[in-house]
Design an enzyme around this catalytic site. Structure first.
Site, mmCIF file in Angstrom:
data_model
loop_
_atom_site.group_PDB
_atom_site.id
_atom_site.type_symbol
_atom_site.label_atom_id
_atom_site.label_comp_id
_atom_site.label_asym_id
_atom_site.label_seq_id
_atom_site.Cartn_x
_atom_site.Cartn_y
_atom_site.Cartn_z
ATOM 1 N N ASP A 89 65.741 72.351 52.560
ATOM 2 C CA ASP A 89 66.927 72.479 53.408
ATOM 3 C C ASP A 89 67.378 73.935 53.356
ATOM 4 O O ASP A 89 66.836 74.735 52.596
ATOM 5 C CB ASP A 89 68.014 71.484 52.983
ATOM 6 C CG ASP A 89 68.536 71.756 51.580
ATOM 7 O OD1 ASP A 89 68.149 72.778 50.984
ATOM 8 O OD2 ASP A 89 69.318 70.937 51.073
ATOM 9 N N GLY A 91 70.478 75.163 52.766
ATOM 10 C CA GLY A 91 71.642 75.473 51.934
ATOM 11 C C GLY A 91 72.943 75.331 52.701
ATOM 12 O O GLY A 91 74.027 75.336 52.117
ATOM 13 N N GLY A 92 72.844 75.212 54.028
ATOM 14 C CA GLY A 92 74.044 75.121 54.872
ATOM 15 C C GLY A 92 74.941 73.954 54.497
ATOM 16 O O GLY A 92 76.154 74.111 54.357
ATOM 17 N N PHE A 93 74.328 72.788 54.303
ATOM 18 C CA PHE A 93 75.119 71.591 54.005
ATOM 19 C C PHE A 93 75.855 71.730 52.666
ATOM 20 O O PHE A 93 77.021 71.385 52.547
ATOM 21 C CB PHE A 93 74.221 70.350 53.989
ATOM 22 C CG PHE A 93 74.976 69.080 53.719
ATOM 23 C CD1 PHE A 93 75.704 68.457 54.725
ATOM 24 C CD2 PHE A 93 74.976 68.520 52.449
ATOM 25 C CE1 PHE A 93 76.419 67.288 54.473
ATOM 26 C CE2 PHE A 93 75.680 67.350 52.184
ATOM 27 C CZ PHE A 93 76.402 66.734 53.199
ATOM 28 N N ASP A 143 72.433 76.395 59.338
ATOM 29 C CA ASP A 143 73.428 75.933 60.309
ATOM 30 C C ASP A 143 74.741 75.628 59.622
ATOM 31 O O ASP A 143 74.832 75.642 58.398
ATOM 32 C CB ASP A 143 72.923 74.673 61.037
ATOM 33 C CG ASP A 143 72.817 73.478 60.095
ATOM 34 O OD1 ASP A 143 72.654 73.690 58.877
ATOM 35 O OD2 ASP A 143 72.898 72.339 60.575
ATOM 36 N N GLN A 184 73.564 69.858 66.213
ATOM 37 C CA GLN A 184 74.936 69.586 65.773
ATOM 38 C C GLN A 184 75.765 69.164 66.988
ATOM 39 O O GLN A 184 75.192 68.868 68.033
ATOM 40 C CB GLN A 184 75.521 70.837 65.076
ATOM 41 C CG GLN A 184 74.851 71.173 63.736
ATOM 42 C CD GLN A 184 75.223 70.197 62.612
ATOM 43 O OE1 GLN A 184 76.096 69.309 62.773
ATOM 44 N NE2 GLN A 184 74.565 70.330 61.459
ATOM 45 N N GLY A 211 74.777 66.597 60.564
ATOM 46 C CA GLY A 211 76.178 66.237 60.784
ATOM 47 C C GLY A 211 76.413 64.765 61.011
ATOM 48 O O GLY A 211 77.456 64.373 61.538
ATOM 49 N N ASP A 261 65.543 61.706 54.553
ATOM 50 C CA ASP A 261 65.686 62.067 53.144
ATOM 51 C C ASP A 261 67.010 61.511 52.666
ATOM 52 O O ASP A 261 67.935 61.346 53.470
ATOM 53 C CB ASP A 261 65.712 63.595 52.975
ATOM 54 C CG ASP A 261 67.074 64.155 53.327
ATOM 55 O OD1 ASP A 261 67.886 64.352 52.409
ATOM 56 O OD2 ASP A 261 67.353 64.375 54.521
ATOM 57 N N CYS A 299 58.092 42.798 45.147
ATOM 58 C CA CYS A 299 57.797 44.223 44.975
ATOM 59 C C CYS A 299 56.548 44.401 44.111
ATOM 60 O O CYS A 299 56.414 43.784 43.063
ATOM 61 C CB CYS A 299 58.990 44.935 44.339
ATOM 62 S SG CYS A 299 58.698 46.678 44.010
ATOM 63 N N CYS A 301 55.622 47.137 42.573
ATOM 64 C CA CYS A 301 55.702 48.273 41.646
ATOM 65 C C CYS A 301 55.475 47.825 40.206
ATOM 66 O O CYS A 301 55.624 46.657 39.871
ATOM 67 C CB CYS A 301 57.038 49.013 41.803
ATOM 68 S SG CYS A 301 58.376 48.467 40.739
ATOM 69 N N CYS A 304 58.421 45.937 38.473
ATOM 70 C CA CYS A 304 58.573 44.526 38.852
ATOM 71 C C CYS A 304 57.377 43.681 38.381
ATOM 72 O O CYS A 304 57.513 42.471 38.210
ATOM 73 C CB CYS A 304 58.761 44.402 40.355
ATOM 74 S SG CYS A 304 60.316 45.120 40.913
ATOM 75 N N HIS A 330 61.423 52.065 40.580
ATOM 76 C CA HIS A 330 61.463 50.894 41.463
ATOM 77 C C HIS A 330 62.111 51.237 42.803
ATOM 78 O O HIS A 330 61.580 50.898 43.864
ATOM 79 C CB HIS A 330 62.201 49.704 40.823
ATOM 80 C CG HIS A 330 62.604 48.702 41.855
ATOM 81 N ND1 HIS A 330 61.716 47.788 42.389
ATOM 82 C CD2 HIS A 330 63.767 48.544 42.552
ATOM 83 C CE1 HIS A 330 62.324 47.100 43.338
ATOM 84 N NE2 HIS A 330 63.560 47.530 43.460
HETATM 85 ZN ZN LIG Z 1 59.750 47.099 41.992
#
Ligand SMILES: [Zn+2]
Length: 375
Positions: A89, A91-93, A143, A184, A211, A261, A299, A301, A304, A330
């Site tokens: 990113d 850095g604006g945010f 921005d 924006q 935004g 993200d 799940c 993973c 789990c 998880h």
């Molecule tokens: Zn899991």
């Protein structure tokens, strides 16, 4: 970077971002590596969750350890041992989130480090330089994130400043990395469309929507996304910044968004909230203290597959480090499985069925803005 749109289904898009460092299948979720690490996860763990791209934070890395140090050590990929693509990113945010610690003028933003009070300056030019020093594969323009709420005039002034900064970002962007523009315009469709068409005139490799998810009602976010859907260039990736909850990601995919993200999977994990196919589960609830069940039976993973809810409940209660590691694993795995299921369903022309199943498992009815998928 090159973007390939493979197929579409009910407005949802299945695509591929091709980089020298690897392929990113879209719709894609990017775990956030704020300080050069996805919190509580080693890179090998992040890879196991199916993640193909990470987000790195310009603001945090320029302050700690400093982008020139990262550059000296071979760039962010080398520094954190992540070989796949990284988006940074601008850095604006974050400087916008500093409130009184930041002073914005035409040139850029003067701010004080929240770590030690030291003075810093970010502008389109310095942000491009820092992102280059980090060795980013996708650089974001610098921005101003329009505050919420904002009047039409306030949002317009802010959006126009961001457009001037977009031009300066493009002019000073000096690497082979992809450069994304950021739309924006607050909650005003006309401003959003103007912002997008001006950015398209400048020309970027991808278009992000900034935004949103800044405290507005969900209807506003949906209205803006629906309106932009037909105007975003189909041959470029569309990135919705900072969103968010699984249900918001599913809706945004239905509106043609390709990239996401959010810190939610790892942050909420550390706070006891596990995200599952049937909704959110608070592992701190007493009912889990003796439960032999896994967090989510569906799940795949390793958490789990092996551990019980009772064990995670106990680790959290005992403030054991392993709790953060397993819960973050998880949650990140859940997000990547969700993205994989969406990609599969779009490929098979079954996205509408996927969305109905998603809400059924959560025992929620389809929101009004997705009713068109019911037919
Ligand atoms: Zn899991």
């Amino acid at each position: 970077m090159n973007f390939e749109l493979i197929t579409e289904d009910h407005g949802a898009r299945r695509g591929q971002l091709n980089f020298a460092r690897g392929v990113v299948n879209t719709p894609a979720f990017m775990p956030v590596g704020t300080a050069g690490t996805v919190k509580a996860l080693e890179v090998s763990n992040v890879l196991e969750t199916g993640s193909e791209i990470l987000l790195g934070n310009t603001f945090h890395l320029m302050l700690k350890p400093g982008d020139t140090i990262v550059k000296k050590l071979g760039g962010l990929h080398r520094f954190m041992q992540w070989e796949k693509p990284i988006l940074t990113d601008s850095g604006g945010f974050q400087v916008w989130s500093l409130g009184k610690l930041a002073k914005i003028n035409e040139e850029g933003v003067h701010f004080k480090s929240p770590y030690d009070g030291s003075k810093h300056f970010l502008s389109p030019e310095t942000s491009m330089e820092i992102q280059n020093n980090l060795g980013s594969d996708i650089v974001m323009i610098f921005d101003e994130c329009t505050p919420y709420p904002a009047t039409f005039e306030e949002a317009q002034r802010s959006m126009e400043l961001s457009l001037r900064w977009a031009k300066r970002s493009k002019q000073s962007h000096g690497s082979d990395a992809a450069l994304f523009g950021i739309v924006q315009g607050g909650m005003h469709e006309d401003l959003r469309k103007h912002s997008l068409s001006e950015l398209m005139a400048i020309g970027f490799d991808g278009y992000a929507i900034g935004g949103l998810s800044v405290g507005e009602p969900k209807e506003d976010m949906v209205r803006i996304l629906q309106d932009l859907q037909t105007h975003l260039p189909p041959d470029s990736p569309h990135y919705l910044m900072g969103v968010g909850k699984p249900e918001d990601i599913v809706s945004a995919v239905a509106f043609g968004i390709d990239m996401f993200d959010c810190v939610l999977p790892t942050r909420n994990a550390r706070n006891g909230q596990l995200i599952t196919s049937f909704g959110e589960l608070n592992i701190r609830n007493a009912e889990h203290a003796q439960s032999s069940q896994p967090v989510d039976e569906s799940c795949a993973c390793k958490v789990c597959q092996g551990y019980s809810r009772a064990y995670l409940h106990h680790l959290d209660k005992s403030k054991e480090m392993l709790y953060s590691i397993l819960s973050s694993y998880h949650n990140t795995f859940y997000y990547q499985s969700l993205m994989q299921s969406m990609r599969d369903s779009i490929e098979q022309g079954e996205f509408a069925k996927f969305v109905k199943d998603f809400y059924n498992k959560r025992q929620q009815s389809l929101p009004i803005y997705l009713k068109h998928l019911e037919k």
